[in-house]
Design an enzyme around this catalytic site. Structure first.
Site, short mmCIF file in Angstrom:
data_model
loop_
_atom_site.label_atom_id
_atom_site.label_comp_id
_atom_site.label_asym_id
_atom_site.label_seq_id
_atom_site.Cartn_x
_atom_site.Cartn_y
_atom_site.Cartn_z
N HIS A 17 0.84 -1.21 0.00
CA HIS A 17 0.00 0.00 0.00
C HIS A 17 0.88 1.26 0.00
O HIS A 17 0.62 2.20 -0.74
CB HIS A 17 -0.87 0.06 1.26
CG HIS A 17 -1.94 -0.99 1.36
ND1 HIS A 17 -2.12 -1.76 2.49
CD2 HIS A 17 -2.90 -1.40 0.49
CE1 HIS A 17 -3.15 -2.57 2.31
NE2 HIS A 17 -3.64 -2.38 1.10
N LYS A 41 -16.10 -6.42 6.93
CA LYS A 41 -15.14 -7.11 6.05
C LYS A 41 -14.38 -8.21 6.81
O LYS A 41 -13.75 -7.95 7.83
CB LYS A 41 -14.15 -6.11 5.46
CG LYS A 41 -13.37 -6.72 4.32
CD LYS A 41 -12.36 -5.76 3.73
CE LYS A 41 -11.54 -6.49 2.69
NZ LYS A 41 -10.35 -5.78 2.31
P1 ADP Z 1 -10.05 -3.34 -0.02
O1 ADP Z 1 -10.84 -2.97 1.17
O2 ADP Z 1 -10.47 -2.65 -1.30
O3 ADP Z 1 -9.86 -4.84 -0.19
P2 ADP Z 1 -7.26 -3.08 0.72
O4 ADP Z 1 -7.01 -2.29 1.93
O5 ADP Z 1 -7.02 -4.54 0.80
O6 ADP Z 1 -8.68 -2.68 0.24
O7 ADP Z 1 -6.40 -2.50 -0.49
C1 ADP Z 1 -6.57 -1.20 -0.94
C2 ADP Z 1 -6.01 -1.04 -2.33
O8 ADP Z 1 -4.62 -1.34 -2.35
C3 ADP Z 1 -6.63 -1.95 -3.40
O9 ADP Z 1 -6.72 -1.20 -4.58
C4 ADP Z 1 -5.63 -3.05 -3.57
O10 ADP Z 1 -5.67 -3.62 -4.86
C5 ADP Z 1 -4.34 -2.29 -3.34
N1 ADP Z 1 -3.29 -3.15 -2.85
C6 ADP Z 1 -3.36 -4.01 -1.82
N2 ADP Z 1 -2.20 -4.64 -1.63
C7 ADP Z 1 -1.36 -4.19 -2.59
C8 ADP Z 1 0.00 -4.49 -2.97
N3 ADP Z 1 0.71 -5.42 -2.33
N4 ADP Z 1 0.55 -3.81 -4.01
C9 ADP Z 1 -0.20 -2.91 -4.68
N5 ADP Z 1 -1.47 -2.60 -4.41
C10 ADP Z 1 -2.04 -3.23 -3.37
#
Ligand code: ADP
Length: 167
Positions: A17, A41
Site C-alpha cells: 500500500h 469485512k
Molecule cells: P479493499 O478494502 O479494497 O480490499 P485493501 O485495503 O485490501 O482494500 O487494499 C486497498 C487497495 O490497495 C486496493 O486497490 C488493492 O488492490 C491495493 N493493494 C493491496 N495490496 C497491494 C499491494 N501489495 N501492491 C499494490 N497494491 C495493493
C-alpha cells in the site's frame, strides 16, 4: 491543482500500500488516503479505524502532500466531498482485475466526472495483502519488511492479546 484519492480498508497498511501511495503522491498535487470503516469485512477488522489511520499517518510522514481520512459512505461521494477527481488503486495480479474493473464501472456510472486509475504493484509486493500478513503473523511467521515498523509492533502486541484472551 490535481487531488486524488487512494481508498482501502488498510487492515493493516502494508509495504505494498505504501508503495502505491508514494507513487500516486508523486503524480498528484495532493493525495487523500481514504480509510473505509468496513465493519463487516472478513469478520470485522483487526484494527480500529483510528489505529488504521494512525499507522498510515506515521508511515507517510515523509510525504508532505498526503493526508489520511476515515470514511463510511459511498466512495465516489466521499471523493466529491474532499474534492478528489481521481481514484487511484493498486493492481496486483489478474485476480484483482475483475473486481476492480467492476467497481470502476459502477463508480463511473454514479459519478462519470471521477476517473479511476490503476498503478501496478511492483514484483516484490505482488503477492502481499493485509490478510496474508495477518495470517503469517498469527502463526508467528516473519512479516519484517512487509509492513511499516509501527504495524509490525502492533501486530505482535494484538496477537499476543488475542492468544491471552483465548486462555
Ligand atoms: P479493499 O478494502 O479494497 O480490499 P485493501 O485495503 O485490501 O482494500 O487494499 C486497498 C487497495 O490497495 C486496493 O486497490 C488493492 O488492490 C491495493 N493493494 C493491496 N495490496 C497491494 C499491494 N501489495 N501492491 C499494490 N497494491 C495493493
Amino acid at each position: 491543482m490535481k487531488r486524488g484519492m487512494c481508498p482501502g480498508t488498510f487492515d493493516p497498511v502494508t509495504s505494498g500500500h505504501i508503495d502505491i501511495i508514494e507513487r500516486a503522491a508523486a503524480l498528484l498535487d495532493e493525495l487523500v488516503v481514504a480509510v473505509a470503516l468496513s465493519p463487516d469485512k472478513g469478520g470485522g477488522p483487526l484494527f480500529s479505524i483510528d489505529e488504521r489511520c494512525d499507522f498510515i499517518e506515521t508511515a507517510t510522514e515523509h510525504l508532505r502532500n498526503v493526508w489520511v481520512r476515515p470514511f463510511d459512505t459511498l466512495l465516489v461521494e466521499f471523493a466529491s466531498e474532499v474534492g478528489a477527481s481521481v481514484i487511484i488503486k493498486g493492481l496486483r495480479a489478474v485476480t484483482d482485475f475483475e473486481r476492480e474493473f467492476q467497481m470502476a464501472q459502477l463508480n463511473y456510472r454514479i459519478s462519470p466526472d471521477i476517473e479511476t486509475m490503476f498503478i501496478m504493484a511492483i514484483p516484490e509486493y505482488m503477492y502481499l495483502s493485509s490478510s496474508a500478513v495477518k495470517e503469517i503473523a498469527r502463526h508467528g511467521g516473519p512479516v519484517e519488511g512487509l509492513v511499516p515498523q509501527q504495524v509490525y509492533d502492533a501486530l505482535a502486541e494484538r496477537l499476543v492479546e488475542s492468544r491471552q484472551g483465548r486462555t
